[in-house]
Design a protein around this motif. Structure first.
Motif: not given
Length: 790
Positions: A564, A566, A575-577, A595, A621, A639, A669, A671, A675
């Protein structure tokens, strides 16, 4: 190898580094797919293959799948009759065969080249005879051959001292043939994880060779000891007397290696004597060896900072002598490193640099020195003494140096009120310069300095804007397309981040009608990719603030690999997976990550990946709105990867029409505060601190009982907030129990934030006491940063 043609440049520009230094593994492996094309372009394939070999030789690690795919794509190049390309293929096969699977398949192609005349059109009969002679040599019982074979085997197997191979190598230290003895010693000292006790017999042998009457043996011994001294200096200390005898060796290469080895192994008391001995023969050796000596002096200054005056005197005398660009650049780099790393050496180092630019022949070095004078000179005890040297450059030098001199003078005017009137006079003279760059800089700095506001000078001269030039160009262009009565807001422009080279992208942008070129950063590319996703564009995310490094949410060997990235925006986080399906008998469809956000975070939308075939990266995403409470910025998300599975035939890749729903639990995950913070460099922290002012300052004292050393405290504080250390304050001075750490950053929304942490080391039970002060343009930001550290 294939070489790209380049324009002829100055010596310093030609030596600026490898053209492959910014390569990325992913983009190069994608380029390598061209190997599979039916028509092979030898020149283009050779260029790409050179990139692959460069990455491998730089230590880049390829996974089994990556290596196998590249390996077999590479073997397709055997269809080309170009001998240079085929030789490159051999190198690639050699490197990848250790990792790739099913490599035996290429045997027939290699055999064809070895037995055919394709690569040996000239002297074919001679080469053919070599095969028999080589075979005979391999089978001989000559100890020199055997030790070379044992050397390779012991390296491949990473054998330890109790292995038969190691015992054989060690027994060769007592052989009557000197070269066999040397080979054995060299093999042992080059082994990984060798202890000083295991090194001792080899060091003793090399020490004896240092007094040999044969120059070849002396050179071989001292060169090997020089390498050992870099990793095990204490083990070589016993040879120091013999090495000192080699300083006067008639062979200057031997003398240079001896002195650089002594610099790595010598004691603090021997520094002055070594410097005198070096000075005696520096004029007799080539620039290449001089550079090696200067690099060794830099290492010595790191080891014994209190001896900086002796080493600075030596370096300044070298600057006055003849030498090429690379040699002079190494000296200047070393002096700059010393004066930045050692406060006591600052004024002496600046004085030596001022003396050097009076006769400096290299534009790039003069510009760098002027930048350093502007950065460090205003904060010395007598700043005015440097102004004369800088102004001389305005009178005597070319336009590039004059422009740098104008910028340097402006920093003195911005920092030192007592010299400001004089600086204004000097800058006004530059308004009549023949070069437009010099005139433009002078006009800009005069306008800022005449405001006589320290905050204004700090922002626009001393610390400057740190925005992405590509982002600035795009933001200004967008602003002109949508006219508004509101002024342009610089906070909407992304911060500058590290540039990357990615040939598949259009990473060169022409700016107006100028010849300037701007390289896109990693974040610029992400911003462009995210803007192209319709579902995300509809949310109205605003400018991208920060993109994190990938976070692994699965083990690397599982059936589905997910990591991932962020992406933080002013009020959202995306969130780009990136997902990989490692099962060749399945195709996944409608892939998305469900999520479960922490309290306060709100799910806005999911953008699924429509299809995820075998071993192809797909992206999905998840967009979340950040909490309304400005203090709530961190959270932990669970997730779950959800998808439709369709079985398929791995041979033909056709999937069944029907599928079934399935899911895969991913790692949680986090944050964190980091970040929401971007690192920024503040060359003049004091000016930036004064610019922000005390209005939103938070101050508190904490007892960091779990941290037992100053270094540990500094490392953890930086890690907690993700901000940039300023003025080398992340390096704690030796032997001192008090230190101040300066950190700078920009918080989400474009808010500057600074941290001043005063640290005091107590007893082992007390740990470290920290007095923390945080300043920001927003009181909420100060509270968030203070709570992250506290």
């Amino acid at each position: 190898m294939y070489v790209l043609k380049k324009d002829k440049k100055e010596e310093e520009n030609a030596s600026g580094g490898s053209p492959y230094s910014n390569l990325e593994k992913t983009s190069v492996l994608q380029e390598a797919r061209i190997f599979n094309e039916s028509h092979v372009n030898p020149r283009k394939c050779g260029h790409i293959l050179t990139k692959v070999l460069y990455l491998l030789n730089q230590g880049e690690q390829l996974g089994t799948t990556e290596a196998t795919e590249t390996f077999f794509a590479m073997t397709k190049l055997f269809q080309s009759k170009d001998p240079v390309l085929r030789r490159l293929v051999y190198l690639g096969i050699k490197e990848l065969s250790k990792v790739a699977e099913d490599v035996i398949i290429v045997t027939s192609s290699l055999t064809k080249d070895m037995t055919g005349k394709h690569l040996m059109k000239v002297n074919y009969d001679v080469v053919k005879r070599w095969v028999n002679e080589t075979q005979e040599a391999v089978n001989t019982d000559d100890v020199m051959v055997q030790i070379r074979i044992a050397n390779k085997l012991i390296r491949d197997d990473d054998a330890r001292p109790n292995s038969p191979l190691f015992e054989f190598i060690e027994s060769c230290l007592r052989h009557k043939n000197e070269m066999v003895v040397y080979e054995a010693a060299r093999t042992i000292v080059n082994l990984k994880s060798t202890t000083p006790r295991e090194l001792a017999p080899s060091i003793s042998v090399l020490q004896l060779f240092c007094s040999s009457s044969k120059p070849t043996l002396r050179f071989a011994a001292v060169r090997t000891l020089n390498k050992v001294a870099m990793s095990h200096p204490a083990a070589v200390t016993a040879c120091n007397t013999d090495l000192e005898n080699l300083i006067t060796d008639v062979n200057r290469s031997i003398a240079t290696l001896a002195i650089t080895t002594l610099l790595n192994t010598g004691s603090e008391s021997s520094v002055e004597r070594l410097m005198k001995q070096i000075s005696g023969f520096m004029s007799e050796i080539s620039d290449e060896f001089k550079t090696v000596v200067v690099q060794a002096v830099r290492s010595l200054c790191q080891k014994f900072p209190h001896k900086h005056s002796v080493m600075m005197n030596f370096l300044s005398s070298m600057l006055r002598e003849e030498g090429g660009f690379e040699y002079k650049k190494t000296i200047v780099d070393t002096i700059m490193y010393i004066l930045e790393d050692n406060q006591e050496a600052k004024e002496a180092g600046l004085a030596y640099l001022c003396e050097f630019i009076e006769d400096c022949e290299h534009t790039s070095l003069a510009v760098r020195i002027l930048h350093m004078l502007g950065k460090e000179g205003p904060r010395t005890s007598l700043p005015s003494k440097y102004i004369r040297f800088i102004y001389n450059r305005l009178v005597l030098e070319n336009s590039s140096v004059r422009a740098a001199a104008v910028s340097s003078l402006a920093k003195f005017g911005a920092h030192c009120e007592n010299v400001l009137p004089n600086i204004l006079v000097l800058l006004q003279r530059s308004l009549l310069d023949t070069d437009d760059e010099v005139r433009d800089r002078a006009t800009y700095y005069l306008k800022v300095l005449m405001q006589k506001q320290r905050a204004f000078s700090s922002q626009y001269i001393l610390n400057g804007l740190q925005v992405s030039l590509v982002g600035l160009e795009k933001a200004l262009h967008h602003y002109t397309l949508e006219p508004s009565e509101a002024p342009f807001d610089i906070k909407t422009v992304p911060l500058s981040t590290q540039f990357i080279s990615e040939e598949k992208k259009s990473d060169i942008i022409e700016v107006g009608r100028t010849k300037g070129k701007l390289a896109e950063s990693r974040q610029d590319i992400f911003a462009e990719q995210l803007a192209s996703v319709a579902e995300l564009a509809a949310v109205g995310l605003g400018p991208l603030f920060k993109s994190s490094q990938p976070v692994e949410l699965t083990e690397s060997e599982t059936e589905y690999v997910v990591h991932c990235i962020k992406h933080t925006f002013p009020n959202h986080i995306v969130l780009q997976f990136n997902c990989i399906n490692t099962l060749n008998d399945q195709i996944l469809e409608n892939v998305q990550v469900e999520v479960e956000p922490s309290e306060g975070f709100e799910l806005v939308c999911n953008v699924p990946c429509s299809k995820l075939p075998y071993n192809v990266t797909g992206t999905t995403y998840t967009c979340l709105r950040l909490p309304d409470d400005a203090i709530m910025v961190a959270g932990t998300f669970s997730n779950t990867l959800k998808y439709l599975v369709k079985d398929c035939d791995p041979n033909i890749g056709e999937a069944d029409e029907e599928g079934y729903e399935d899911e895969y639990i991913l790692e949680d995950l986090e944050v964190t505060v980091t970040d929401h913070v971007q690192k920024t460099v503040k060359p003049n922290f004091a000016a930036a601190w004064e610019e922000l002012g005390p209005d939103n300052e938070l101050e508190d004292t904490f007892a960091l009982t779990s941290m037992k050393t100053m270094e540990e405290s500094i490392k953890n504080i930086i890690q907690f907030v993700g901000m940039q250390p300023c003025e080398q304050s992340d390096k704690a001075p030796e032997g001192k129990n008090a230190h101040t750490l300066f950190l700078a950053g920009v918080y989400r929304g474009g808010h500057d934030v600074l941290v001043r942490a005063k640290l005091a080391l107590g007893s082992s039970s007390e740990g470290v006491t920290m007095n923390l002060a945080v300043r920001s343009m927003d009181p909420n930001v100060s509270e968030v940063i203070a709570s992250a550290i506290g």
